[in-house]
Design a protein around this motif. Structure first.
Motif, PDB file in Angstrom:
ATOM      1  N   UNK A   1       0.827  -1.208   0.000  1.00  0.00           N
ATOM      2  CA  UNK A   1       0.000   0.000   0.000  1.00  0.00           C
ATOM      3  C   UNK A   1       0.863   1.261   0.000  1.00  0.00           C
ATOM      4  N   UNK A   2       1.965   1.226   0.751  1.00  0.00           N
ATOM      5  CA  UNK A   2       2.849   2.388   0.825  1.00  0.00           C
ATOM      6  C   UNK A   2       3.582   2.610  -0.503  1.00  0.00           C
ATOM      7  N   UNK A   3       4.005   1.551  -1.155  1.00  0.00           N
ATOM      8  CA  UNK A   3       4.706   1.692  -2.427  1.00  0.00           C
ATOM      9  C   UNK A   3       3.759   2.204  -3.511  1.00  0.00           C
ATOM     10  N   UNK A   4       2.510   1.733  -3.472  1.00  0.00           N
ATOM     11  CA  UNK A   4       1.491   2.271  -4.362  1.00  0.00           C
ATOM     12  C   UNK A   4       1.606   1.836  -5.806  1.00  0.00           C
ATOM     13  N   UNK A   5       1.434   2.788  -6.735  1.00  0.00           N
ATOM     14  CA  UNK A   5       1.357   2.486  -8.171  1.00  0.00           C
ATOM     15  C   UNK A   5       2.621   1.804  -8.687  1.00  0.00           C
ATOM     16  N   UNK A   6       3.759   2.214  -8.180  1.00  0.00           N
ATOM     17  CA  UNK A   6       5.013   1.615  -8.639  1.00  0.00           C
ATOM     18  C   UNK A   6       5.043   0.119  -8.335  1.00  0.00           C
ATOM     19  N   UNK A   7       4.552  -0.250  -7.156  1.00  0.00           N
ATOM     20  CA  UNK A   7       4.482  -1.657  -6.801  1.00  0.00           C
ATOM     21  C   UNK A   7       3.502  -2.412  -7.671  1.00  0.00           C
ATOM     22  N   UNK A   8       2.389  -1.756  -7.988  1.00  0.00           N
ATOM     23  CA  UNK A   8       1.384  -2.375  -8.842  1.00  0.00           C
ATOM     24  C   UNK A   8       1.952  -2.641 -10.234  1.00  0.00           C
ATOM     25  N   UNK A   9       2.678  -1.681 -10.760  1.00  0.00           N
ATOM     26  CA  UNK A   9       3.289  -1.853 -12.071  1.00  0.00           C
ATOM     27  C   UNK A   9       4.305  -2.984 -12.056  1.00  0.00           C
ATOM     28  N   UNK A  10       5.078  -3.052 -10.986  1.00  0.00           N
ATOM     29  CA  UNK A  10       6.074  -4.120 -10.864  1.00  0.00           C
ATOM     30  C   UNK A  10       5.384  -5.484 -10.838  1.00  0.00           C
ATOM     31  N   UNK A  11       4.256  -5.577 -10.170  1.00  0.00           N
ATOM     32  CA  UNK A  11       3.503  -6.830 -10.116  1.00  0.00           C
ATOM     33  C   UNK A  11       3.016  -7.232 -11.507  1.00  0.00           C
ATOM     34  N   UNK A  12       2.565  -6.256 -12.291  1.00  0.00           N
ATOM     35  CA  UNK A  12       2.082  -6.558 -13.641  1.00  0.00           C
ATOM     36  C   UNK A  12       3.214  -7.037 -14.539  1.00  0.00           C
ATOM     37  N   UNK A  13       4.379  -6.404 -14.421  1.00  0.00           N
ATOM     38  CA  UNK A  13       5.533  -6.834 -15.219  1.00  0.00           C
ATOM     39  C   UNK A  13       5.943  -8.240 -14.828  1.00  0.00           C
ATOM     40  N   UNK A  14       5.975  -8.521 -13.535  1.00  0.00           N
ATOM     41  CA  UNK A  14       6.338  -9.852 -13.051  1.00  0.00           C
ATOM     42  C   UNK A  14       5.365 -10.903 -13.554  1.00  0.00           C
ATOM     43  N   UNK A  15       4.091 -10.571 -13.541  1.00  0.00           N
ATOM     44  CA  UNK A  15       3.076 -11.493 -14.039  1.00  0.00           C
ATOM     45  C   UNK A  15       3.253 -11.758 -15.523  1.00  0.00           C
ATOM     46  N   UNK A  16       3.572 -10.730 -16.261  1.00  0.00           N
ATOM     47  CA  UNK A  16       3.784 -10.876 -17.702  1.00  0.00           C
ATOM     48  C   UNK A  16       4.983 -11.761 -18.004  1.00  0.00           C
ATOM     49  N   UNK A  17       6.066 -11.571 -17.272  1.00  0.00           N
ATOM     50  CA  UNK A  17       7.266 -12.387 -17.458  1.00  0.00           C
ATOM     51  C   UNK A  17       6.969 -13.846 -17.116  1.00  0.00           C
ATOM     52  N   UNK A  18       6.228 -14.049 -16.019  1.00  0.00           N
ATOM     53  CA  UNK A  18       5.901 -15.420 -15.607  1.00  0.00           C
ATOM     54  C   UNK A  18       5.075 -16.130 -16.670  1.00  0.00           C
ATOM     55  N   UNK A  19       4.119 -15.410 -17.270  1.00  0.00           N
ATOM     56  CA  UNK A  19       3.295 -16.021 -18.301  1.00  0.00           C
ATOM     57  C   UNK A  19       4.119 -16.331 -19.556  1.00  0.00           C
ATOM     58  N   UNK A  20       4.981 -15.399 -19.926  1.00  0.00           N
ATOM     59  CA  UNK A  20       5.782 -15.570 -21.144  1.00  0.00           C
ATOM     60  C   UNK A  20       6.736 -16.750 -21.035  1.00  0.00           C
ATOM     61  N   UNK A  21       7.256 -16.978 -19.831  1.00  0.00           N
ATOM     62  CA  UNK A  21       8.222 -18.059 -19.618  1.00  0.00           C
ATOM     63  C   UNK A  21       7.548 -19.361 -19.188  1.00  0.00           C
ATOM     64  N   UNK A  22       6.227 -19.375 -19.134  1.00  0.00           N
ATOM     65  CA  UNK A  22       5.495 -20.594 -18.807  1.00  0.00           C
ATOM     66  C   UNK A  22       5.532 -20.953 -17.337  1.00  0.00           C
ATOM     67  N   UNK A  23       5.830 -19.982 -16.488  1.00  0.00           N
ATOM     68  CA  UNK A  23       5.879 -20.261 -15.050  1.00  0.00           C
ATOM     69  C   UNK A  23       4.516 -20.298 -14.408  1.00  0.00           C
ATOM     70  N   UNK A  24       3.519 -19.700 -15.084  1.00  0.00           N
ATOM     71  CA  UNK A  24       2.144 -19.766 -14.588  1.00  0.00           C
ATOM     72  C   UNK A  24       1.218 -20.084 -15.756  1.00  0.00           C
TER      73      UNK A  24
END
Length: 284
Positions: free
Chosen positions: A261-284
């Motif tokens: 919550x304190x990190x806010x939008x920057x943390x949210x963006x980081x989560x989206x990038x991480x999710x995208x990488x995980x999907x691209x590499x077949x981790x999820x």
């Protein structure tokens, strides 16, 4: 004693600080020796003990002996003393289907409630501030069982912030890890009874390098807490000889939510990038 410092007179505070600085050995010194070290009179030492809620100085010493016994308790000793008050079984909630489940639920509820009631808001906020600061690297380390909590915290933090590192298992890598501790780092240590000496050394080294230290520990306080900027204590009462880490896990989850919550939008963006990488590499 720390909580009651503000209630003491200036002379009594001198006594309390001498006792805290030399904990636990200082409490077993004679009244005259403590008075000399604090530069106060012997009656002041006795008044300090009374102001802290004890009948007298021997009563304070007896309380400390009991505390030290609890600090060094092992699953074997807890099993053998399972009839003691520390592990006494509370009343079973009405309607519980099984006596053991009902007793366990009561203990967990009690431990959770007490843990969250006793966490100082400023300590929790300081932990949030340190872990949400993007300029700081975060190092996490735990012990025999608490390494699970350290990994749980660290894995969540890696989802929405950079520079999160885990204490390695192998000796050579661990030594390298410790040599890299620096002024802008935050070291999070989980250390519950029976305390592990290397966790205290790690906290001490982190402070020596100018870094910040957060310690998760039990009510009897790991020796590592002496080197901490933030100490988060959690109750460990359970219906078995093994200490419960459920309250600690709940506090970790609350901390993770607050940091995100304190990190806010920057943390949210980081989560989206991480999710995208995980999907691209077949981790999820």
């Amino acid at each position: 004693m720390r909580k009651r410092l503000g209630d003491l007179s200036p002379a009594e505070r001198k006594v309390a600080r001498v006792l805290l600085a030399g904990y636990p050995a200082a409490v077993f010194e004679t009244v005259a020796t403590i008075a000399e070290r604090a530069s106060v009179s012997a009656p002041t030492v006795l008044r300090c003990a009374s102001r802290l809620g004890f009948k007298g100085f021997p009563d304070l010493q007896a309380a400390l002996r009991s505390e030290l016994d609890a600090r060094t308790a092992s699953p074997i000793s807890l099993y053998e003393s399972s009839g003691s008050s520390e592990h006494s079984t509370p009343e079973r909630p009405e309607g519980a289907s099984d006596p053991r489940l009902g007793a366990a639920l009561s203990l967990v509820r009690q431990a959770m409630s007490q843990t969250f009631d006793e966490v100082a808001p400023h300590e929790f906020n300081d932990a949030v501030n340190l872990l949400s600061d993007p300029r700081r690297r975060v190092h996490v380390a735990g012990g025999r069982f608490t390494h699970l909590l350290a990994q749980y915290l660290g894995l969540h933090l890696t989802q929405f912030r950079d520079q999160v590192h885990f204490l390695p298992d192998r000796d050579v890598e661990r030594a390298s890890f410790l040599t890299q501790l620096a002024r802008r780092d935050v070291t999070v240590v989980f250390d519950y009874r029976r305390y592990e000496a290397d966790k205290t050394v790690m906290a001490e080294m982190a402070r020596e390098r100018g870094g910040k230290v957060i310690v998760f520990t039990d009510p009897w306080l790991s020796p590592a807490a002496a080197h901490a900027d933030v100490v988060l204590t959690t109750q460990v009462t359970s219906d078995s000889p093994y200490d419960s880490l459920a309250p600690a896990l709940a506090l970790v989850e609350s901390l993770v939510a607050a940091v995100l919550d304190r990190i806010g939008d920057e943390g949210h963006e980081r989560m989206k990038v991480s999710e995208s990488v995980a999907k691209r590499t077949g981790l999820i």
